[in-house]
Design a protein around this motif. Structure first.
Motif, PDB file in Angstrom:
ATOM      1  N   ILE A 105     -19.377   9.300  44.205  1.00 24.02           N
ATOM      2  CA  ILE A 105     -19.910   9.463  42.857  1.00 24.02           C
ATOM      3  C   ILE A 105     -19.094   8.584  41.918  1.00 24.02           C
ATOM      4  N   GLY A 106     -19.796   7.786  41.110  1.00 27.63           N
ATOM      5  CA  GLY A 106     -19.118   6.915  40.162  1.00 27.63           C
ATOM      6  C   GLY A 106     -19.521   7.223  38.732  1.00 27.63           C
ATOM      7  N   ASN A 107     -18.754   6.688  37.789  1.00 22.67           N
ATOM      8  CA  ASN A 107     -18.960   6.950  36.366  1.00 22.67           C
ATOM      9  C   ASN A 107     -20.023   6.013  35.794  1.00 22.67           C
ATOM     10  N   HIS A 108     -20.834   6.572  34.884  1.00 26.74           N
ATOM     11  CA  HIS A 108     -21.903   5.790  34.245  1.00 26.74           C
ATOM     12  C   HIS A 108     -22.011   6.167  32.763  1.00 26.74           C
ATOM     13  N   THR A 109     -20.893   6.653  32.223  1.00 24.72           N
ATOM     14  CA  THR A 109     -20.777   7.244  30.881  1.00 24.72           C
ATOM     15  C   THR A 109     -21.427   8.625  30.861  1.00 24.72           C
ATOM     16  N   LEU A 110     -21.094   9.422  29.865  1.00 21.20           N
ATOM     17  CA  LEU A 110     -21.621  10.785  29.771  1.00 21.20           C
ATOM     18  C   LEU A 110     -23.062  10.813  29.290  1.00 21.20           C
ATOM     19  N   ASN A 111     -23.391   9.931  28.341  1.00 21.34           N
ATOM     20  CA  ASN A 111     -24.710   9.962  27.698  1.00 21.34           C
ATOM     21  C   ASN A 111     -25.517   8.685  27.881  1.00 21.34           C
ATOM     22  N   HIS A 112     -25.080   7.835  28.823  1.00 14.71           N
ATOM     23  CA  HIS A 112     -25.770   6.570  29.082  1.00 14.71           C
ATOM     24  C   HIS A 112     -25.836   5.710  27.808  1.00 14.71           C
ATOM     25  N   ILE A 113     -24.703   5.619  27.135  1.00 16.51           N
ATOM     26  CA  ILE A 113     -24.668   4.861  25.887  1.00 16.51           C
ATOM     27  C   ILE A 113     -24.736   3.360  26.177  1.00 16.51           C
ATOM     28  N   ASN A 114     -25.219   2.618  25.202  1.00 19.96           N
ATOM     29  CA  ASN A 114     -25.237   1.169  25.301  1.00 19.96           C
ATOM     30  C   ASN A 114     -23.882   0.659  24.815  1.00 19.96           C
ATOM     31  N   LEU A 115     -23.045   0.230  25.765  1.00 16.93           N
ATOM     32  CA  LEU A 115     -21.698  -0.213  25.411  1.00 16.93           C
ATOM     33  C   LEU A 115     -21.726  -1.446  24.515  1.00 16.93           C
ATOM     34  N   LYS A 116     -22.802  -2.221  24.580  1.00 10.35           N
ATOM     35  CA  LYS A 116     -22.906  -3.401  23.720  1.00 10.35           C
ATOM     36  C   LYS A 116     -22.934  -3.016  22.245  1.00 10.35           C
ATOM     37  N   ASP A 117     -23.385  -1.789  21.962  1.00  9.93           N
ATOM     38  CA  ASP A 117     -23.475  -1.333  20.577  1.00  9.93           C
ATOM     39  C   ASP A 117     -22.214  -0.605  20.110  1.00  9.93           C
ATOM     40  N   ALA A 118     -21.271  -0.388  21.032  1.00  9.02           N
ATOM     41  CA  ALA A 118     -20.053   0.349  20.681  1.00  9.02           C
ATOM     42  C   ALA A 118     -19.228  -0.435  19.670  1.00  9.02           C
ATOM     43  N   LYS A 119     -18.735   0.263  18.668  1.00 11.91           N
ATOM     44  CA  LYS A 119     -17.969  -0.385  17.605  1.00 11.91           C
ATOM     45  C   LYS A 119     -16.474  -0.109  17.692  1.00 11.91           C
ATOM     46  N   THR A 120     -16.090   0.965  18.397  1.00 10.76           N
ATOM     47  CA  THR A 120     -14.675   1.329  18.445  1.00 10.76           C
ATOM     48  C   THR A 120     -14.253   1.682  19.862  1.00 10.76           C
ATOM     49  N   ALA A 121     -12.944   1.589  20.092  1.00 12.44           N
ATOM     50  CA  ALA A 121     -12.383   2.000  21.376  1.00 12.44           C
ATOM     51  C   ALA A 121     -12.582   3.485  21.603  1.00 12.44           C
ATOM     52  N   GLU A 122     -12.496   4.261  20.539  1.00 11.27           N
ATOM     53  CA  GLU A 122     -12.667   5.710  20.657  1.00 11.27           C
ATOM     54  C   GLU A 122     -14.060   6.067  21.158  1.00 11.27           C
ATOM     55  N   GLU A 123     -15.055   5.373  20.657  1.00 11.21           N
ATOM     56  CA  GLU A 123     -16.433   5.638  21.064  1.00 11.21           C
ATOM     57  C   GLU A 123     -16.616   5.426  22.568  1.00 11.21           C
ATOM     58  N   ILE A 124     -16.045   4.359  23.094  1.00  9.18           N
ATOM     59  CA  ILE A 124     -16.153   4.058  24.526  1.00  9.18           C
ATOM     60  C   ILE A 124     -15.385   5.077  25.350  1.00  9.18           C
ATOM     61  N   GLN A 125     -14.142   5.340  24.956  1.00  8.34           N
ATOM     62  CA  GLN A 125     -13.310   6.257  25.718  1.00  8.34           C
ATOM     63  C   GLN A 125     -13.860   7.682  25.704  1.00  8.34           C
ATOM     64  N   LYS A 126     -14.440   8.072  24.589  1.00 11.57           N
ATOM     65  CA  LYS A 126     -15.002   9.414  24.478  1.00 11.57           C
ATOM     66  C   LYS A 126     -16.115   9.626  25.498  1.00 11.57           C
ATOM     67  N   ASP A 127     -16.977   8.638  25.659  1.00 16.62           N
ATOM     68  CA  ASP A 127     -18.118   8.820  26.559  1.00 16.62           C
ATOM     69  C   ASP A 127     -17.749   8.650  28.025  1.00 16.62           C
ATOM     70  N   ILE A 128     -16.824   7.738  28.316  1.00 13.52           N
ATOM     71  CA  ILE A 128     -16.416   7.543  29.710  1.00 13.52           C
ATOM     72  C   ILE A 128     -15.513   8.692  30.164  1.00 13.52           C
ATOM     73  N   ALA A 129     -14.512   9.023  29.354  1.00 10.69           N
ATOM     74  CA  ALA A 129     -13.635  10.146  29.701  1.00 10.69           C
ATOM     75  C   ALA A 129     -14.410  11.461  29.693  1.00 10.69           C
ATOM     76  N   GLY A 130     -15.403  11.557  28.795  1.00 10.49           N
ATOM     77  CA  GLY A 130     -16.213  12.765  28.746  1.00 10.49           C
ATOM     78  C   GLY A 130     -16.978  13.000  30.035  1.00 10.49           C
ATOM     79  N   ASN A 131     -17.428  11.927  30.662  1.00  9.62           N
ATOM     80  CA  ASN A 131     -18.129  12.059  31.936  1.00  9.62           C
ATOM     81  C   ASN A 131     -17.175  12.508  33.037  1.00  9.62           C
TER      82      ASN A 131
END
Length: 228
Positions: free
Chosen positions: A113-139
């Protein structure tokens, strides 16, 4: 089509290996055979789900995993391996049983099983490091709640990479005391990945060949099988 594909791959001497075996250079297919890795994104029911039969939970025989299990019984040397990249906010593999039961079934069968983010967010639209880490760590946090101790070691990009200054947070990061560090980042796909001992090997940018769809396109799996 998937049943036919398995037979085609087998006849062309392809044999399944896991993502971990590839990354760690533990490839043990017979001489003359070609290692291949199956990866599945999103956790769709068509890839795998459970149904109830005679009061027991069993794999859906018409899901990809069910078809693979059936094929492995008559072709045990082909292998029964693959990696599923899930975003757990959607439940993953809708069907019978709990989400934990479905994930545990795959793990018990030897799938990864691998990570694909918690909510399938579009990383291209991410504006902050927190936004990315929140969804990946959340998964990863959700995975740990469902299957205690299980660490997702690889990551499949939902849509593509974020801006260059944020790409490091796809590889590793932390949010609310949940840390992650991926051994490989999987691209959407266009050409076969090189050998893990090739000078071109870069696990943090691992290419994939996309499965063939209803309409054939250049560089899909059928296209490559004719040329490799």
């Amino acid at each position: 089509d998937f049943r036919n594909l398995l037979q085609t791959l087998y006849d062309k001497d392809y044999r399944l290996i896991s993502m971990s075996e590839y990354l760690e250079h533990r490839i043990s297919v017979p001489a003359g055979c070609i290692p291949i890795i199956f990866t599945f994104d999103d956790g769709a029911a068509s890839q795998f789900n459970l149904i109830e039969q005679d009061g027991k939970l069993v794999v859906n025989p018409n899901s990809a995993v069910g078809i693979m299990e059936e094929f492995a019984r008559s072709h045990p040397d082909f292998g029964l391996k693959g990696s599923f990249y899930v975003y757990l906010a959607n439940g993953a593999f809708p069907g019978k049983g709990t989400q934990a039961q479905r994930l545990q079934y795959l793990i018990d069968k030897g799938f990864e099983i691998g990570n694909h983010t918690l909510n399938h967010i579009n990383l291209k639209d991410a504006k902050t490091a927190e936004e990315i880490q929140k969804d990946i760590a959340g998964n990863q946090k959700k995975m740990s709640e469902l299957i205690p101790g299980y660490i997702m070691k690889t990551f499949s990009l939902p849509y593509g990479l974020p801006s260059k200054d944020l790409q490091q947070y796809v590889i590793k990061g932390e949010y609310e005391s949940v840390a992650y560090h991926h051994q490989a980042i999987l691209n959407v796909g266009w050409d076969p990945a090189p050998s893990p001992v090739s000078v071109k090997f870069n696990p943090l940018s691992t290419n994939r060949v996309s499965a063939s769809g209803i309409e054939p396109v250049d560089a899909d799996l059928a296209w490559w099988l004719k040329r490799l």
